[in-house]
Design an enzyme around this catalytic site. Structure first.
Site, PDB file in Angstrom:
ATOM      1  N   ASN A  75      -2.466  19.053  -1.622  1.00  0.00           N
ATOM      2  CA  ASN A  75      -3.463  18.358  -0.801  1.00  0.00           C
ATOM      3  C   ASN A  75      -3.123  18.388   0.689  1.00  0.00           C
ATOM      4  OD1 ASN A  75      -3.963  15.358   0.452  1.00  0.00           O
ATOM      5  ND2 ASN A  75      -5.757  16.176  -0.582  1.00  0.00           N
ATOM      6  N   LYS A  77       5.699   3.303   8.086  1.00  0.00           N
ATOM      7  CA  LYS A  77       4.533   4.163   8.340  1.00  0.00           C
ATOM      8  C   LYS A  77       3.265   3.318   8.451  1.00  0.00           C
ATOM      9  CE  LYS A  77       4.322   7.679   5.675  1.00  0.00           C
ATOM     10  NZ  LYS A  77       4.080   8.704   4.647  1.00  0.00           N
ATOM     11  N   SER A 111      -6.808   5.689   3.897  1.00  0.00           N
ATOM     12  CA  SER A 111      -6.874   4.777   2.750  1.00  0.00           C
ATOM     13  C   SER A 111      -7.217   3.377   3.235  1.00  0.00           C
ATOM     14  CB  SER A 111      -5.539   4.731   2.011  1.00  0.00           C
ATOM     15  OG  SER A 111      -5.401   5.838   1.160  1.00  0.00           O
ATOM     16  N   LYS A 113       0.862  -1.186   0.000  1.00  0.00           N
ATOM     17  CA  LYS A 113       0.000   0.000   0.000  1.00  0.00           C
ATOM     18  C   LYS A 113       0.888   1.222   0.000  1.00  0.00           C
ATOM     19  CE  LYS A 113      -4.005   2.028   0.483  1.00  0.00           C
ATOM     20  NZ  LYS A 113      -3.674   2.750  -0.758  1.00  0.00           N
ATOM     21  N   GLN A 135       7.318   4.036   3.690  1.00  0.00           N
ATOM     22  CA  GLN A 135       5.904   3.646   3.734  1.00  0.00           C
ATOM     23  C   GLN A 135       5.712   2.343   4.518  1.00  0.00           C
ATOM     24  OE1 GLN A 135       3.713   5.702   1.615  1.00  0.00           O
ATOM     25  NE2 GLN A 135       2.134   4.863   2.927  1.00  0.00           N
ATOM     26  N   THR A 193      -4.576  13.485   5.370  1.00  0.00           N
ATOM     27  CA  THR A 193      -3.158  13.652   5.716  1.00  0.00           C
ATOM     28  C   THR A 193      -2.951  14.964   6.483  1.00  0.00           C
ATOM     29  OG1 THR A 193      -2.606  12.426   3.724  1.00  0.00           O
ATOM     30  CG2 THR A 193      -0.804  13.556   4.821  1.00  0.00           C
ATOM     31  N   GLY A 205      -2.911   8.263  -4.146  1.00  0.00           N
ATOM     32  CA  GLY A 205      -2.314   9.482  -4.689  1.00  0.00           C
ATOM     33  C   GLY A 205      -1.058   9.889  -3.944  1.00  0.00           C
ATOM     34  N   ASP A 206      -0.375  10.852  -4.485  1.00  0.00           N
ATOM     35  CA  ASP A 206       0.784  11.504  -3.849  1.00  0.00           C
ATOM     36  C   ASP A 206       0.996  12.776  -4.664  1.00  0.00           C
ATOM     37  OD1 ASP A 206       3.060  11.013  -1.784  1.00  0.00           O
ATOM     38  OD2 ASP A 206       4.171  11.577  -3.561  1.00  0.00           O
ATOM     39  N   LYS A 241       5.341   1.897  -3.142  1.00  0.00           N
ATOM     40  CA  LYS A 241       5.260   3.261  -3.683  1.00  0.00           C
ATOM     41  C   LYS A 241       5.519   3.184  -5.179  1.00  0.00           C
ATOM     42  CE  LYS A 241       4.687   7.575  -2.335  1.00  0.00           C
ATOM     43  NZ  LYS A 241       3.904   8.134  -1.237  1.00  0.00           N
TER      44      LYS A 241
HETATM   45  P1  NDP Z   1       0.456  17.867  -4.152  1.00  0.00           P
HETATM   46  O1  NDP Z   1       0.925  17.542  -5.529  1.00  0.00           O
HETATM   47  O2  NDP Z   1      -0.990  18.022  -3.910  1.00  0.00           O
HETATM   48  O3  NDP Z   1       1.188  19.190  -3.639  1.00  0.00           O
HETATM   49  C1  NDP Z   1       2.564  19.275  -3.563  1.00  0.00           C
HETATM   50  C2  NDP Z   1       2.926  20.680  -3.157  1.00  0.00           C
HETATM   51  O4  NDP Z   1       4.327  20.762  -2.936  1.00  0.00           O
HETATM   52  C3  NDP Z   1       2.604  21.704  -4.211  1.00  0.00           C
HETATM   53  O5  NDP Z   1       2.300  22.913  -3.590  1.00  0.00           O
HETATM   54  C4  NDP Z   1       3.914  21.781  -4.979  1.00  0.00           C
HETATM   55  O6  NDP Z   1       4.078  22.993  -5.679  1.00  0.00           O
HETATM   56  C5  NDP Z   1       4.911  21.680  -3.860  1.00  0.00           C
HETATM   57  N1  NDP Z   1       6.185  21.135  -4.354  1.00  0.00           N
HETATM   58  C6  NDP Z   1       6.393  20.005  -5.070  1.00  0.00           C
HETATM   59  N2  NDP Z   1       7.691  19.848  -5.373  1.00  0.00           N
HETATM   60  C7  NDP Z   1       8.312  20.899  -4.835  1.00  0.00           C
HETATM   61  C8  NDP Z   1       9.654  21.325  -4.807  1.00  0.00           C
HETATM   62  N3  NDP Z   1      10.616  20.605  -5.410  1.00  0.00           N
HETATM   63  N4  NDP Z   1       9.928  22.460  -4.126  1.00  0.00           N
HETATM   64  C9  NDP Z   1       8.950  23.160  -3.505  1.00  0.00           C
HETATM   65  N5  NDP Z   1       7.661  22.807  -3.519  1.00  0.00           N
HETATM   66  C10 NDP Z   1       7.344  21.717  -4.168  1.00  0.00           C
HETATM   67  O7  NDP Z   1       1.081  16.747  -3.206  1.00  0.00           O
HETATM   68  P2  NDP Z   1       0.635  16.306  -1.757  1.00  0.00           P
HETATM   69  O8  NDP Z   1       0.169  17.493  -0.993  1.00  0.00           O
HETATM   70  O9  NDP Z   1      -0.226  15.127  -1.877  1.00  0.00           O
HETATM   71  O10 NDP Z   1       2.017  15.788  -1.152  1.00  0.00           O
HETATM   72  C11 NDP Z   1       2.933  16.646  -0.491  1.00  0.00           C
HETATM   73  C12 NDP Z   1       3.900  15.816   0.317  1.00  0.00           C
HETATM   74  O11 NDP Z   1       3.163  15.040   1.276  1.00  0.00           O
HETATM   75  C13 NDP Z   1       4.727  14.801  -0.453  1.00  0.00           C
HETATM   76  O12 NDP Z   1       5.995  14.650   0.158  1.00  0.00           O
HETATM   77  C14 NDP Z   1       3.939  13.507  -0.277  1.00  0.00           C
HETATM   78  O13 NDP Z   1       4.755  12.358  -0.446  1.00  0.00           O
HETATM   79  C15 NDP Z   1       3.480  13.662   1.151  1.00  0.00           C
HETATM   80  N6  NDP Z   1       2.335  12.854   1.526  1.00  0.00           N
HETATM   81  C16 NDP Z   1       1.144  12.963   0.857  1.00  0.00           C
HETATM   82  C17 NDP Z   1       0.060  12.207   1.262  1.00  0.00           C
HETATM   83  C18 NDP Z   1      -1.300  12.382   0.648  1.00  0.00           C
HETATM   84  O14 NDP Z   1      -2.250  11.784   1.177  1.00  0.00           O
HETATM   85  N7  NDP Z   1      -1.450  13.176  -0.400  1.00  0.00           N
HETATM   86  C19 NDP Z   1       0.179  11.215   2.335  1.00  0.00           C
HETATM   87  C20 NDP Z   1       1.444  11.254   3.038  1.00  0.00           C
HETATM   88  C21 NDP Z   1       2.477  12.020   2.603  1.00  0.00           C
HETATM   89  P3  NDP Z   1       3.833  23.020  -7.282  1.00  0.00           P
HETATM   90  O15 NDP Z   1       2.362  23.044  -7.455  1.00  0.00           O
HETATM   91  O16 NDP Z   1       4.512  24.259  -7.698  1.00  0.00           O
HETATM   92  O17 NDP Z   1       4.473  21.781  -7.842  1.00  0.00           O
END
Ligand code: NDP
Length: 448
Positions: free
Chosen positions: A243, A116, A380, A92, A113, A211, A167-168, A128
């Protein structure tokens, strides 16, 4: 590097076997450093090669994804799925679509993961996947064609009792929907093979929020236990505006905090009066635009180009929710110097290892990613349960279970931190040992 000769040998072999996979090596190092006190207590693990068994992914799949853009030109991307460990349940873990995706990123995320998912106490193994495809700037039709091509290969390796992606970064409701549709077309099987689905076809209420909300529930528990305080009246900065960041802002605000800064990969906004989250949702969830637009739409606040400056803003609590290695030692020092008392990680590995150690050594309330952001995968898991019983629970039911799970996760990290860590603030050691204990016991029992 380690007191344990066994761990020195295992880590050196790991680096030799995984040259140039920097993020993956760093994650393994962090985990081994944390679990060392537990390994030293169990001399028998060396004979059983338990750490070697734990560090080797069960399966790593790489494939070609060919699709055509709106001009009719062929495009080629790489797809990945790492099925790391299935000792406690089906694999997962999320799918990430971002140009930076490569073998190292996928393997580090899959290893994280695994621990976690163990921490959630739900029966889920670790995995992943993703692609170096960049959904940014692509039309809906292009994203649809990419997702269909990606799933045309991935479907061979997944299933509701085998591997359940979610998603991620770059993979939200739209992408999950397109991939689910293609899976169903190829297999003629309507099953809970993906989570993060839309509410009309098997998704769970509160998954979108999980999250970010879960991060705040974890933080709330940690603030209470370690500093006898709460979110009430605190100033918060949050990196990212995806997200995780959006719903962390929503819950932190509901718990009485004021969020003054958020970012995207181009820059950050600072609004001393508190960020208007409806405007951020309009920009990011509806218009899919840049955060820079906030100042124009809201008519207040400042925009700064570049992401790094966000850590220089004075705050009580920082929630890094963007991406890996976004907060280094200099950023950590700046936060602490400016009076920040708490850093909890919404993103995966946002703090470099030296930054994380700096927080722990300075008795900052530090919530490590694998514990603090486990609310997404936990929900999830709840979506999988609802799909299996063909029922859907109310938002309040799911949110209550999420809150309980995050409280349990904090308590088990806190307990192990006190038992094995440098101090009760060492929740990183607590999280790694707590997660590792369950996975390793299941591996020993199954002889895998
Ligand atoms: P999203 O794609 O929804 O958002 C990612 C955000 O981070 C955007 O604002 C993006 O900006 C920014 N970002 C991405 N890459 C960079 C970078 N290199 N430098 C600065 N900002 C950056 O992703 P999520 O919110 O889902 O995920 C964010 C983090 O949380 C990740 O590390 C993910 O692995 C982790 N996570 C997510 C979960 C989930 O349920 N969604 C669960 C657990 C962990 P821009 O739009 O400009 O790319």
């Amino acid at each position: 590097m380690f007191k344990s000769e066994y761990l020195n040998r295992v880590y050196n072999e790991f680096v030799t076997k995984n040259p140039n996979l920097t993020e993956y090596q760093n994650t393994a190092l962090e985990i081994l450093e944390s679990i060392e006190p537990y390994i030293l207590e169990h001399k028998e693990f060396e004979d059983k090669k338990l750490v070697e068994r734990f560090l080797e992914p069960e399966r790593f799949i790489q494939f070609k994804v060919v699709w055509t853009d709106d001009k009719g030109n062929y495009q080629v991307n790489r797809g990945f799925r790492c099925q790391y460990n299935s000792a406690i349940g089906p694999y997962k873990g999320g799918l990430r679509f971002h140009p930076s995706v490569n073998e190292s990123i996928i393997k580090f995320l899959a290893l994280e993961q695994t621990l976690k998912n163990s921490l959630t106490t739900l029966p889920m193994g670790g995995g992943k996947g993703g692609s170096d495809f960049d959904p940014k700037g692509k039309s809906d039709a292009e994203v649809l064609r990419f997702c269909q091509s990606f799933m045309s290969e991935l479907y061979k390796y997944i299933g509701p009792n085998v591997d359940v992606p979610a998603g991620d970064i770059g993979v939200g409701g739209r992408e999950i929907g397109y991939m689910f549709g293609q899976y169903k077309k190829l297999t003629n099987d309507f099953s809970g093979v993906l989570t993060g689905k839309g509410l009309t076809y098997g998704g769970s209420l509160a998954r979108k929020e999980a999250t970010g909300y879960g991060l705040c529930y974890f933080t709330k528990n940690a603030l209470k236990a370690l500093r006898n305080t709460s979110f009430e009246g605190k100033t918060v900065i949050i990196s990212g505006s995806g997200n995780v960041a959006i719903y962390a802002n929503e819950k932190a605000t509901a718990l009485g905090a004021k969020v003054v800064a958020m970012s995207d990969s181009n820059g950050y906004i600072y609004d001393k009066d508190g960020i208007d989250l409806d405007v951020i949702k309009e920009i990011k969830e509806v218009q899919r635009e840049r955060i820079k637009k906030y100042v124009e739409l809201k008519g207040r606040g400042e925009y700064h180009e570049g992401c790094k400056g966000i850590w220089q803003i004075k705050c009580d609590i920082a929630l890094p929710c963007a991406t890996q290695n976004e907060l280094d030692l200099d950023d950590a020092k700046a936060l602490v110097k400016n009076g920040c008392m708490c850093v909890c990680e919404g993103a995966n590995m946002p703090s470099t290892l030296d930054a994380a150690k700096y927080f722990i050594d300075n008795k900052i309330v530090f919530g490590p990613a694998k514990a603090a952001n486990a609310g997404g995968v936990a929900t999830s898991g709840l979506e999988m349960s609802q799909n299996s019983e063909r029922m859907s629970w109310t938002f309040e039911q799911v949110d209550k279970k999420l809150n309980d799970i995050m409280t349990n996760i904090f308590e088990s990290c806190y307990k192990e931190a006190k038992a094995y860590g440098k101090s009760e603030f060492d929740l990183l050691t607590g999280a790694n040992i707590s997660g590792f204990k369950k996975v390793s016991q299941a591996m020993l029992d199954q002889g895998i």
